[in-house]
Design a protein around this motif. Structure first.
Motif, PDB file in Angstrom:
ATOM      1  N   ALA A 133       0.834  -1.195   0.000  1.00  0.00           N
ATOM      2  CA  ALA A 133       0.000   0.000   0.000  1.00  0.00           C
ATOM      3  C   ALA A 133       0.867   1.242   0.000  1.00  0.00           C
ATOM      4  N   PHE A 134       0.277   2.354  -0.387  1.00  0.00           N
ATOM      5  CA  PHE A 134       0.999   3.623  -0.445  1.00  0.00           C
ATOM      6  C   PHE A 134       0.347   4.627   0.480  1.00  0.00           C
ATOM      7  N   TRP A 135       1.196   5.275   1.263  1.00  0.00           N
ATOM      8  CA  TRP A 135       0.715   6.352   2.132  1.00  0.00           C
ATOM      9  C   TRP A 135       1.415   7.622   1.729  1.00  0.00           C
ATOM     10  N   GLY A 136       0.687   8.690   1.535  1.00  0.00           N
ATOM     11  CA  GLY A 136       1.306   9.956   1.193  1.00  0.00           C
ATOM     12  C   GLY A 136       1.025  11.018   2.222  1.00  0.00           C
ATOM     13  N   GLN A 137       0.404  10.660   3.349  1.00  0.00           N
ATOM     14  CA  GLN A 137       0.091  11.632   4.385  1.00  0.00           C
ATOM     15  C   GLN A 137       0.553  11.064   5.721  1.00  0.00           C
ATOM     16  N   THR A 138       0.633  11.885   6.750  1.00  0.00           N
ATOM     17  CA  THR A 138       1.053  11.428   8.071  1.00  0.00           C
ATOM     18  C   THR A 138      -0.154  11.301   8.979  1.00  0.00           C
ATOM     19  N   ALA A 139      -0.398  10.073   9.453  1.00  0.00           N
ATOM     20  CA  ALA A 139      -1.527   9.844  10.356  1.00  0.00           C
ATOM     21  C   ALA A 139      -0.998   9.736  11.771  1.00  0.00           C
ATOM     22  N   ILE A 140      -1.164  10.772  12.562  1.00  0.00           N
ATOM     23  CA  ILE A 140      -0.638  10.773  13.922  1.00  0.00           C
ATOM     24  C   ILE A 140      -1.742  10.563  14.933  1.00  0.00           C
ATOM     25  N   PHE A 141      -2.846  11.229  14.774  1.00  0.00           N
ATOM     26  CA  PHE A 141      -3.883  11.189  15.788  1.00  0.00           C
ATOM     27  C   PHE A 141      -4.913  10.117  15.466  1.00  0.00           C
ATOM     28  N   VAL A 142      -5.315   9.399  16.491  1.00  0.00           N
ATOM     29  CA  VAL A 142      -6.283   8.329  16.312  1.00  0.00           C
ATOM     30  C   VAL A 142      -7.572   8.858  15.699  1.00  0.00           C
TER      31      VAL A 142
ATOM     32  N   ARG B 210      10.617  12.743   2.387  1.00  0.00           N
ATOM     33  CA  ARG B 210      10.644  12.056   3.676  1.00  0.00           C
ATOM     34  C   ARG B 210       9.946  10.715   3.516  1.00  0.00           C
ATOM     35  N   LEU B 211      10.682   9.636   3.760  1.00  0.00           N
ATOM     36  CA  LEU B 211      10.113   8.297   3.644  1.00  0.00           C
ATOM     37  C   LEU B 211       9.079   8.120   4.748  1.00  0.00           C
ATOM     38  N   HIS B 212       7.842   8.050   4.332  1.00  0.00           N
ATOM     39  CA  HIS B 212       6.740   8.124   5.280  1.00  0.00           C
ATOM     40  C   HIS B 212       6.634   6.877   6.159  1.00  0.00           C
ATOM     41  N   GLY B 213       6.522   7.118   7.460  1.00  0.00           N
ATOM     42  CA  GLY B 213       6.209   6.038   8.388  1.00  0.00           C
ATOM     43  C   GLY B 213       7.381   5.310   8.991  1.00  0.00           C
TER      44      GLY B 213
ATOM     45  N   THR C 117       6.530   7.498  -0.609  1.00  0.00           N
ATOM     46  CA  THR C 117       6.986   6.111  -0.589  1.00  0.00           C
ATOM     47  C   THR C 117       7.807   5.918  -1.848  1.00  0.00           C
ATOM     48  N   CYS C 118       8.863   5.108  -1.780  1.00  0.00           N
ATOM     49  CA  CYS C 118       9.828   5.046  -2.886  1.00  0.00           C
ATOM     50  C   CYS C 118      10.189   3.622  -3.281  1.00  0.00           C
TER      51      CYS C 118
ATOM     52  N   VAL D 150      13.895  -4.372  -8.527  1.00  0.00           N
ATOM     53  CA  VAL D 150      13.175  -3.213  -8.029  1.00  0.00           C
ATOM     54  C   VAL D 150      12.931  -3.428  -6.541  1.00  0.00           C
ATOM     55  N   ASN D 151      13.442  -2.524  -5.753  1.00  0.00           N
ATOM     56  CA  ASN D 151      13.359  -2.604  -4.292  1.00  0.00           C
ATOM     57  C   ASN D 151      12.365  -1.576  -3.780  1.00  0.00           C
ATOM     58  N   HIS D 152      11.508  -1.969  -2.849  1.00  0.00           N
ATOM     59  CA  HIS D 152      10.714  -0.974  -2.138  1.00  0.00           C
ATOM     60  C   HIS D 152      11.587  -0.438  -1.018  1.00  0.00           C
TER      61      HIS D 152
END
Length: 212
Positions: free
Chosen positions: A3-12, A87-90, A144-145, A157-159
Motif C-alpha cells: 500500500a501507499f501512504w502519502g500523508q502522516t496519520a498521527i492522531f487516532v 521524507r520516507l513516510h512512516g 513512498t519510494c 526493483v526494491n521498495h
C-alpha cells in the motif's frame, strides 16, 4: 501489493481517513522494472516524484531530478533534492546513539538509517517516489519510494522503506497506542526484529514496540 501512504496519520481521531486513503492508493500498483526504466534514458542518476490524485489511481504531476553522482541521504529518513526534501513516510532512525558492532553494521545505532539509505541510493541509477498531489507544494514531502538496481544480469526493483526495515536500519513510527502508521510494513520490520538486527540488537537498548 504494498500500500501507499502519502500523508502522516498521527492522531487516532483521523486514522480512519488515512486507512481509506491507503486502500484507494493501491489502484495505481507498484512500479516494475520497465516502468522505472523509461525515466532513466541518458542520465547517470535519476530521481522522479510522481504526484497522485486523491484516489491514488492517476498521476497528476511529476518532477524529475538528474545527477552525475548518486543522490545522498539527509537527516533521518530523508532524501534532499533541489528545492525540496523527500521524507520516507512512516519510518524513522534508531533513537539511541549506542555503538553497534555486528556483521552488517558498525557504528552508532542512530546512524544506520543514513548509511543504509545511502547504500540504496548509490546502487540505484533510478529512484521513483510517489506522493499525493496535496504534498506537491510542500518543502518536505511524505513519500513512498522504489529503487532499481542491477545485481549481476538481473534488474531488481526494491521498495525502499521495506528494505530499510528488513535490515534493521529503520523502525516503524507508531502512534501513542503502539499501532504503526504504516501497518502494511509490519512484516518487514518483524524480519529484523526476529534476527535482532541493528536497531533490534540488545546493544542498541531499544525496547520492542508495545502492543496496540
Amino acid at each position: 501489493m504494498r500500500a501507499f501512504w502519502g500523508q502522516t496519520a498521527i492522531f487516532v481521531a483521523i486514522a480512519s481517513f488515512f486507512v481509506t486513503q491507503d486502500v484507494r492508493a493501491q489502484a495505481l500498483g507498484d512500479p516494475d522494472q520497465s516502468y522505472l526504466s523509461r525515466y532513466q534514458a541518458g542520465h547517470a542518476h535519476v530521481a522522479v516524484v510522481e504526484y497522485l490524485d486523491a484516489a491514488g489511481a492517476r498521476v497528476e504531476g511529476q518532477r524529475t531530478f538528474t545527477a552525475d553522482k548518486p543522490f545522498r541521504a539527509g537527516q533521518g529518513a530523508t532524501i534532499p533534492l533541489s528545492g525540496l526534501t523527500l521524507r520516507l513516510h512512516g519510518i524513522e532512525a534508531c533513537p539511541t546513539d549506542r555503538v553497534i558492532e555486528v556483521a552488517v553494521y558498525e557504528g552508532p545505532c542512530s546512524g544506520a538509517l543514513t548509511e543504509y539509505l545511502n547504500g540504496e541510493l548509490k546502487a540505484a541509477p533510478i529512484i521513483l517516489c510517489r506522493a499525493f498531489a496535496s504534498e506537491q507544494q510542500k518543502p518536505v514531502q511524505d513519500v513512498t519510494c522504489w529503487n532499481r538496481y542491477r545485481l549481476g544480469p538481473v534488474d531488481i526493483v526494491n521498495h525502499t522503506e521495506s528494505a530499510l526495515l528488513e535490515t534493521g536500519a529503520a523502525r516503524l513510527i507508531r502512534d501513542d497506542k503502539g499501532a504503526p502508521i504504516r501497518p502494511e510494513l509490519e512484516p518487514a520490520e518483524a524480519k529484523a526484529r526476529a534476527k535482532g538486527s541493528i536497531i533490534w540488537n540488545p546493544r542498541a537498548g531499544v525496547p520492542p514496540p508495545k502492543a496496540p
